[in-house]
Design an enzyme around this catalytic site. Structure first.
Site, short mmCIF file in Angstrom:
data_model
loop_
_atom_site.label_atom_id
_atom_site.label_comp_id
_atom_site.label_asym_id
_atom_site.label_seq_id
_atom_site.Cartn_x
_atom_site.Cartn_y
_atom_site.Cartn_z
N ASP A 167 0.84 -1.21 0.00
CA ASP A 167 0.00 0.00 0.00
C ASP A 167 0.87 1.25 0.00
OD1 ASP A 167 -2.44 1.31 -0.13
OD2 ASP A 167 -2.67 1.44 2.04
N HIS A 168 1.98 1.15 -0.70
CA HIS A 168 2.96 2.25 -0.81
C HIS A 168 2.25 3.52 -1.30
CE1 HIS A 168 7.03 3.87 -1.66
NE2 HIS A 168 6.47 4.42 -2.73
#
Lengths: 432, 323
Positions: A310-311
């Site tokens: 979930d960068h």
């Protein structure tokens, strides 16, 4: 033509085949040419040899959820900086969310991104296309043309479509083109002004809470509509105990349903917010410890399939704000593997399960031929030291943004070398 | 009254106060709360003298930085600072959620460069005062941050109760109204809890925040039940926008079930006192006859407010500048 490469004396861990034993891998022309398990192998002539010294050789990670600032917010992240962060974290491919400016809702933009990423990024970047135009949740995009242009799946990224009728028709149309439908669920009304998990901790901080039902209610709707339409549905990321139960039930009837979990929801809980630490302001929010335990159990039982970073690079301007006013998101490409290994070291999950959730399962969901160590597969590989101790320091991270939720965290396990298409693209200073 | 024999305002009799900021009641130890109340006791005497001043903050600069308008809290802090000899500057910053422009952190850096000794800050976002305190070199006093805390309000409430009841020990305090959105309620629950006072919250379920049963001794949704045997009835302001059909259907229904009138107050102890942090909505949460009646101590709260803020400023600043 580059020389063939032999990686020998490696602990080969390949979740796709269930392999975990010593062996060697021969790479030629960017692909895995041969694989020898067990005893020593003879070295053919003219071959470059890397002695892995017993370190783990696994398929390169496939991260299903990465936000990049390019185009539109290059000061946060570019394709090049995201790619550099990825390979340093052992991520050889990642799905890029369509939440850019402009939004990736047009085939021409997918085509542009693929070309530009090839030129700029050492990691493979797989663009996802928006489900709805402008991520507005009103009109569906040209799924067929987007697929032809190379979009790897459909998703509205951080946005959640509210209209059940629109979700139904989008799912049916996606099934028509056999595209994976990736959706983050959040009931906008129940989320309201909420900024963190609802409960005592939010009450003490004076912050508005987000009830778990803001996730479980739309997830139940999506799962029913997935069954109705026959779409390949992937719940982008879940955070609650109730969602794990819903997924387990749905999967027993619909084998096409899959789900992902953010590394943040696996490793952290609401208490990490401490006194308004905005790097821990995430969507879905960090939940209670009981929820964290439930999602770990979900991975163990198979209710949850994939782990992603979930960068989400955000600059200090939008993060150095009062908690309620700060943006959501944390970076994570470079820390994904090390953070996931925490669950292995703690005994919560075994190595094959953790790596499988970042290699085999994403490859299956996205229909990729990577994510495994097998003859003919792309030589996208990561070599890592399972026990190497290190501490996360934001200034050492390669992302252009600094919003890591693991600042100062002590990690055990580090990427020593990363190969993309047989090419060594990253070597750690202590690496082999 | 404690320390009756001490001369007015001699803060030197107190041990150094080991906090740089006052952001949250949760940061205070029990003895620090009692210490601040005792210091405030002495400040009441100062304010009642003909020459209402002490030189303790002479030469110091106090900036009142209010991102949310508040006449009474701001003037209370202003008078407190001036009575102690500080140079007090009021800054009201209008912020719209749409176009903020300068961030809070930028504002902090700008003000910090003016070398104030103390910033008194009110902001509509929980945690904003804490964030600001991390970016400045001076002491920071929280004058209310969102629905988080309003520590000087809780201190002045405790001082008011102590002066009317002689002690806080053994009392039951009922806090009534919009608990979910109230920083006053949170600070009071923390402070009274730290002093082992029994607390009750009374509100309709839509105005009770999650987990409140862990913060208050007892939780009631029926006002008459909740008031039974209470020594102190603390009313909270109901923001009109809450009565818009989302949380509360109407003001008249709210008043019917949660407004404090004579009949309701009769459930509390005969000598119960009535408090309100102000500004009051007469006829919404409280009957005017009660608000202005003999059991109301609301104007005393205002007087105690100045004393408490003098005590807080006096306590924080020497600590900051101690060698």
């Amino acid at each position: 033509m580059t020389r063939p490469l032999l990686i020998e004396n490696a602990r080969i861990v390949d979740p796709a085949s269930g392999t975990d034993q010593m062996g060697a891998v021969l790479v030629e022309n960017g692909r895995i040419d041969d694989l020898a398990l067990g005893g020593p192998v003879g070295v053919p002539e003219g071959v470059e040899v890397i002695d892995a010294k017993g370190q783990v050789l696994a398929p390169g990670l496939i991260d299903m959820r990465v936000f990049v600032g390019e185009p539109g917010k290059e000061y946060r992240e570019t394709l090049a900086s995201a790619g550099a962060a990825a390979i340093a974290g052992g991520v050889t491919s990642f799905v890029m969310m369509p939440d850019t400016t402009p939004v990736v809702d047009d085939g021409a933009l997918v085509d542009f991104l693929i070309r530009r990423a090839e030129a700029q990024s050492p990691a493979r970047i797989l663009p996802a296309a928006a489900i709805t135009k402008g991520l507005a949740g009103k009109e569906i995009t040209e799924f067929g043309l987007l697929k032809e242009a190379g979009a790897v799946c459909l998703t509205d990224g951080a946005a959640s479509i509210q209209s059940s009728a629109l979700i139904r028709s989008a799912m049916a149309y996606a099934a028509n083109f056999d595209m994976a439908f990736v959706h983050q669920v959040a009931d906008a009304g129940l989320v309201g002004d909420g900024v963190m998990n609802e409960g005592l901790f939010a009450t003490v901080l004076g912050l508005k809470g987000i009830p778990r039902e803001a996730e479980t209610i739309p997830l139940a709707r999506d799962l029913q509509l997935a069954g109705l339409t026959g779409v390949r549905y992937h719940a982008a990321q879940v955070s609650t105990q109730g969602s794990v139960a819903l997924l387990a039930a749905a999967k027993s009837g619909d084998p096409k349903v899959t789900a992902g979990i953010s590394i943040n929801n696996l490793c952290l809980n609401e208490n990490d917010i401490g006194r308004y630490r905005t790097y821990f302001k995430l969507s879905p929010p960090l939940r209670a410890e009981a929820d964290r335990q439930a999602v770990i159990e979900g991975l163990r039982s198979g209710a949850i399939d994939t782990i992603h970073s979930d960068h989400d690079p955000q600059d200090s301007e939008v993060k150095r704000q009062p908690f309620a006013e700060a943006s959501n998101g944390a970076i994570g490409l470079e820390t994904l593997l090390a953070a996931a290994l925490r669950l292995v070291h703690s005994g919560d999950l075994d190595l094959l399960t953790v790596l499988g959730a970042m290699t085999r399962r994403p490859a299956e969901i996205l229909g990729l031929d990577s994510g495994r160590i097998a003859r003919g597969a792309p030589a996208d590989l990561v070599l890592f030291d399972l026990d190497y101790p290190w501490q996360v320091t934001e200034r050492d991270l390669r992302s252009k943004s600094r919003n890591t939720s693991f600042e100062g965290a002590r990690m055990q396990g580090k990427v020593m070398r990363t190969f993309v298409g047989g090419k060594s693209v990253f070597v750690h200073e202590d690496g082999i | 009254m404690p320390q009756q024999n001490s001369p007015a305002g001699r803060s030197g009799d107190f041990p150094p106060f080991a906090q740089r900021h006052l952001i949250s009641i949760a940061d205070l130890q029990q003895h620090e709360i009692v210490d601040l109340l005792d210091r405030a006791e002495r400040m009441i005497e100062v304010s009642r003298q003909e020459r209402k001043s002490l030189p303790t903050l002479s030469g110091k600069t106090q900036i009142n930085l209010f991102f949310e308008p508040s006449t009474r809290t701001q003037s209370s802090f202003e008078i407190a600072g001036k009575r102690l000899g500080a140079l007090v500057v009021n800054m009201s910053v209008k912020t719209s959620s749409v176009s903020k422009g300068e961030t809070l952190v930028d504002t902090a850096a700008t003000l910090n460069a003016m070398r104030p000794d103390v910033l008194v800050v009110r902001h509509s976002a929980a945690g904003a005062v804490e964030l600001l305190s991390q970016k400045v070199g001076c002491s920071v006093v929280n004058a209310g941050d969102g629905a988080h805390e309003h520590p000087t309000q809780a201190l002045l409430d405790a001082l008011t109760i102590r002066n009317h009841k002689g002690t806080l020990t053994g009392l039951t305090v009922a806090i009534c109204g919009d608990i979910a959105n109230s920083r006053v309620a949170r600070s009071n629950l923390l402070l009274l809890g730290a002093l082992n006072v029994r607390t009750r919250v009374i509100a309709p379920r839509t105005l009770l925040p999650a987990g409140i049963e862990n913060l208050a001794t007892e939780v009631f949704t029926d006002m008459d039940e909740g008031l039974k045997g209470a020594d102190v009835v603390m009313m909270l302001r109901l923001q009109h926008e809450r009565a818009n059909g989302k949380m509360i259907p109407s003001v008249r229904e709210y008043y019917r079930f949660y407004g404090l009138d004579e009949a309701r107050l009769a459930h509390a102890k005969p000598d119960a006192i009535v408090m309100h942090p102000g500004p009051m909505n007469r006829g919404v949460e409280i009957d005017p006859a009660i608000a202005d009646g003999p059991r109301s101590v609301i104007t005393d709260q205002v007087e105690m407010g100045v004393a408490v803020r003098m005590a807080v400023l006096d306590a924080l600043l020497p600590a900051r500048n101690a060698p």
